[in-house]
Scaffold this motif. Structure first.
Motif, PDB file in Angstrom:
ATOM      1  N   VAL A 103       0.825  -1.216   0.000  1.00  0.00           N
ATOM      2  CA  VAL A 103       0.000   0.000   0.000  1.00  0.00           C
ATOM      3  C   VAL A 103       0.857   1.263   0.000  1.00  0.00           C
ATOM      4  N   TRP A 104       2.087   1.160   0.464  1.00  0.00           N
ATOM      5  CA  TRP A 104       3.013   2.304   0.427  1.00  0.00           C
ATOM      6  C   TRP A 104       3.961   2.196  -0.765  1.00  0.00           C
ATOM      7  N   GLY A 105       3.541   1.471  -1.780  1.00  0.00           N
ATOM      8  CA  GLY A 105       4.421   1.176  -2.901  1.00  0.00           C
ATOM      9  C   GLY A 105       4.912   2.394  -3.645  1.00  0.00           C
ATOM     10  N   VAL A 106       4.099   3.432  -3.759  1.00  0.00           N
ATOM     11  CA  VAL A 106       4.511   4.615  -4.520  1.00  0.00           C
ATOM     12  C   VAL A 106       5.721   5.278  -3.860  1.00  0.00           C
ATOM     13  N   GLY A 107       5.657   5.453  -2.550  1.00  0.00           N
ATOM     14  CA  GLY A 107       6.791   6.051  -1.838  1.00  0.00           C
ATOM     15  C   GLY A 107       8.019   5.163  -1.865  1.00  0.00           C
ATOM     16  N   LEU A 108       7.812   3.853  -1.730  1.00  0.00           N
ATOM     17  CA  LEU A 108       8.946   2.926  -1.764  1.00  0.00           C
ATOM     18  C   LEU A 108       9.612   2.913  -3.135  1.00  0.00           C
ATOM     19  N   LEU A 109       8.820   3.015  -4.192  1.00  0.00           N
ATOM     20  CA  LEU A 109       9.400   3.070  -5.538  1.00  0.00           C
ATOM     21  C   LEU A 109      10.232   4.338  -5.729  1.00  0.00           C
ATOM     22  N   ALA A 110       9.732   5.438  -5.202  1.00  0.00           N
ATOM     23  CA  ALA A 110      10.506   6.682  -5.294  1.00  0.00           C
ATOM     24  C   ALA A 110      11.854   6.540  -4.584  1.00  0.00           C
ATOM     25  N   LEU A 111      11.849   5.943  -3.394  1.00  0.00           N
ATOM     26  CA  LEU A 111      13.101   5.719  -2.671  1.00  0.00           C
ATOM     27  C   LEU A 111      14.009   4.754  -3.425  1.00  0.00           C
ATOM     28  N   LEU A 112      13.421   3.736  -4.042  1.00  0.00           N
ATOM     29  CA  LEU A 112      14.209   2.742  -4.777  1.00  0.00           C
ATOM     30  C   LEU A 112      14.939   3.370  -5.950  1.00  0.00           C
ATOM     31  N   GLY A 159       5.393   1.687 -13.684  1.00  0.00           N
ATOM     32  CA  GLY A 159       4.115   2.308 -14.007  1.00  0.00           C
ATOM     33  C   GLY A 159       2.933   1.446 -13.607  1.00  0.00           C
ATOM     34  N   TRP A 160       3.049   0.134 -13.844  1.00  0.00           N
ATOM     35  CA  TRP A 160       1.975  -0.782 -13.453  1.00  0.00           C
ATOM     36  C   TRP A 160       2.011  -1.075 -11.965  1.00  0.00           C
ATOM     37  N   ALA A 161       3.185  -1.058 -11.364  1.00  0.00           N
ATOM     38  CA  ALA A 161       3.265  -1.251  -9.920  1.00  0.00           C
ATOM     39  C   ALA A 161       2.580  -0.109  -9.177  1.00  0.00           C
ATOM     40  N   VAL A 162       2.729   1.106  -9.684  1.00  0.00           N
ATOM     41  CA  VAL A 162       2.052   2.251  -9.081  1.00  0.00           C
ATOM     42  C   VAL A 162       0.540   2.087  -9.165  1.00  0.00           C
ATOM     43  N   ARG A 163       0.061   1.619 -10.295  1.00  0.00           N
ATOM     44  CA  ARG A 163      -1.388   1.427 -10.459  1.00  0.00           C
ATOM     45  C   ARG A 163      -1.932   0.434  -9.432  1.00  0.00           C
ATOM     46  N   LEU A 164      -1.243  -0.688  -9.249  1.00  0.00           N
ATOM     47  CA  LEU A 164      -1.704  -1.687  -8.283  1.00  0.00           C
ATOM     48  C   LEU A 164      -1.597  -1.164  -6.858  1.00  0.00           C
ATOM     49  N   ALA A 165      -0.490  -0.487  -6.542  1.00  0.00           N
ATOM     50  CA  ALA A 165      -0.306   0.035  -5.189  1.00  0.00           C
ATOM     51  C   ALA A 165      -1.394   1.049  -4.839  1.00  0.00           C
ATOM     52  N   MET A 166      -1.781   1.877  -5.786  1.00  0.00           N
ATOM     53  CA  MET A 166      -2.841   2.860  -5.525  1.00  0.00           C
ATOM     54  C   MET A 166      -4.187   2.183  -5.317  1.00  0.00           C
ATOM     55  N   GLU A 167      -4.451   1.125  -6.068  1.00  0.00           N
ATOM     56  CA  GLU A 167      -5.705   0.401  -5.880  1.00  0.00           C
ATOM     57  C   GLU A 167      -5.742  -0.295  -4.518  1.00  0.00           C
ATOM     58  N   PHE A 169      -4.156   0.733  -1.877  1.00  0.00           N
ATOM     59  CA  PHE A 169      -4.294   1.789  -0.881  1.00  0.00           C
ATOM     60  C   PHE A 169      -5.746   2.216  -0.741  1.00  0.00           C
ATOM     61  N   ARG A 170      -6.446   2.302  -1.847  1.00  0.00           N
ATOM     62  CA  ARG A 170      -7.874   2.638  -1.776  1.00  0.00           C
ATOM     63  C   ARG A 170      -8.671   1.524  -1.111  1.00  0.00           C
ATOM     64  N   ALA A 171      -8.245   0.276  -1.360  1.00  0.00           N
ATOM     65  CA  ALA A 171      -8.949  -0.847  -0.736  1.00  0.00           C
ATOM     66  C   ALA A 171      -8.813  -0.810   0.784  1.00  0.00           C
ATOM     67  N   VAL A 172      -7.642  -0.431   1.279  1.00  0.00           N
ATOM     68  CA  VAL A 172      -7.436  -0.322   2.723  1.00  0.00           C
ATOM     69  C   VAL A 172      -8.336   0.758   3.315  1.00  0.00           C
ATOM     70  N   ARG A 173      -8.593   1.784   2.557  1.00  0.00           N
ATOM     71  CA  ARG A 173      -9.458   2.880   3.023  1.00  0.00           C
ATOM     72  C   ARG A 173     -10.940   2.583   2.795  1.00  0.00           C
ATOM     73  N   GLY A 174     -11.250   1.354   2.376  1.00  0.00           N
ATOM     74  CA  GLY A 174     -12.647   0.967   2.207  1.00  0.00           C
ATOM     75  C   GLY A 174     -13.232   1.272   0.859  1.00  0.00           C
ATOM     76  N   ARG A 175     -12.403   1.570  -0.129  1.00  0.00           N
ATOM     77  CA  ARG A 175     -12.895   1.859  -1.471  1.00  0.00           C
ATOM     78  C   ARG A 175     -12.253   0.884  -2.454  1.00  0.00           C
ATOM     79  N   ALA A 176     -12.576  -0.368  -2.271  1.00  0.00           N
ATOM     80  CA  ALA A 176     -11.975  -1.413  -3.095  1.00  0.00           C
ATOM     81  C   ALA A 176     -12.404  -1.249  -4.550  1.00  0.00           C
ATOM     82  N   ALA A 177     -11.494  -1.573  -5.441  1.00  0.00           N
ATOM     83  CA  ALA A 177     -11.764  -1.504  -6.870  1.00  0.00           C
ATOM     84  C   ALA A 177     -11.871  -2.921  -7.428  1.00  0.00           C
ATOM     85  N   ARG A 178     -12.852  -3.117  -8.298  1.00  0.00           N
ATOM     86  CA  ARG A 178     -13.074  -4.447  -8.849  1.00  0.00           C
ATOM     87  C   ARG A 178     -11.956  -4.873  -9.789  1.00  0.00           C
TER      88      ARG A 178
END
Length: 218
Positions: A103-112, A159-167, A169-178
């Motif tokens: 869920v923190w993948g975007v920040g971790l990718l930036a650090l990587l 680019g695709w890792a960011v897409r999954l990480a954002m989805e 993150f939304r799922a953790v906040r109760g807004r799961a994407a199909r």
């Protein structure tokens, strides 16, 4: 009769509209390409400080890196050179993949990418400071294909890792994407494709290493 008149005089209650869930913003190819471009900029932002840190050639880590890249033993086998380059590429690609499932993948990718840029900048500056421009040229010829190829593959996969990480993150906040399971499958397929391409880059780089392409001018 009186009850009917009272009902007629009673103001009507406002009708409540059913709550409509706002659709999530759809991902487009520009989302992945924009993320790859952003991480490329972050990589360069880390590369420049790496050059600054290694410009003197006095840091212990820089000296060790320069010694490693300038005094490698002769007679390296093709299999050993291929395995070493493929291992480095695989490590970077698997880290990008794992960031996509976090869920923190975007920040971790930036650090990587920032850390990768810092490391490569430190290597180049340390080699130049320790052994001069000719050694830097040999180092570049030895590692250019594997470094650039792996970087481009990591940016494409990120680019695709960011897409999954954002989805996620939304799922953790109760807004799961199909579409999350489908995104995970597509990311895994692209990881397999990136790994196959990195193996091809490593094979070509290993041939260059064994043939001594980086020994030009030595």
């Amino acid at each position: 009769m009186r009850a009917a008149q009272t009902a007629l005089r009673r103001p009507g209650l406002p009708m409540l509209r059913p709550a409509v869930e706002r659709p999530h913003r759809e991902h487009t190819p520009q989302t992945e390409s924009g993320a790859a471009l952003a991480f490329g900029v972050i990589f360069l932002a880390g590369y420049l400080p790496g050059i600054w840190l290694g410009r003197s050639g006095t840091t212990p880590l820089g000296q060790q890196l320069a010694a490693y890249y300038t005094s490698r033993p002769k007679g390296t086998s093709l299999a050993a050179a291929f395995g070493a380059q493929l291992a480095v590429s695989f490590l970077q690609l698997i880290l990008v993949l794992l960031c996509g499932f976090c869920v923190w993948g975007v920040g971790l990718l930036a650090l990587l990418f920032a850390a990768r840029g810092l490391f490569l900048g430190l290597c180049a500056a340390s080699v130049a400071a320790q052994s001069g421009a000719s050694a830097l040229l040999r180092y570049r010829l030895d590692t250019l294909l594997s470094d650039v190829g792996t970087l481009l593959l990591c940016l494409w996969l990120a680019g695709w890792a960011v897409r999954l990480a954002m989805e996620l993150f939304r799922a953790v906040r109760g807004r799961a994407a199909r579409e999350t399971p489908g995104t995970a499958r597509r990311l895994a397929v692209r990881f397999a494709a990136a790994l196959a391409l990195s193996a091809a880059f490593a094979a070509v780089g290993a041939v260059f290493t064994v043939m001594g392409i980086g020994d030009v001018g030595r």
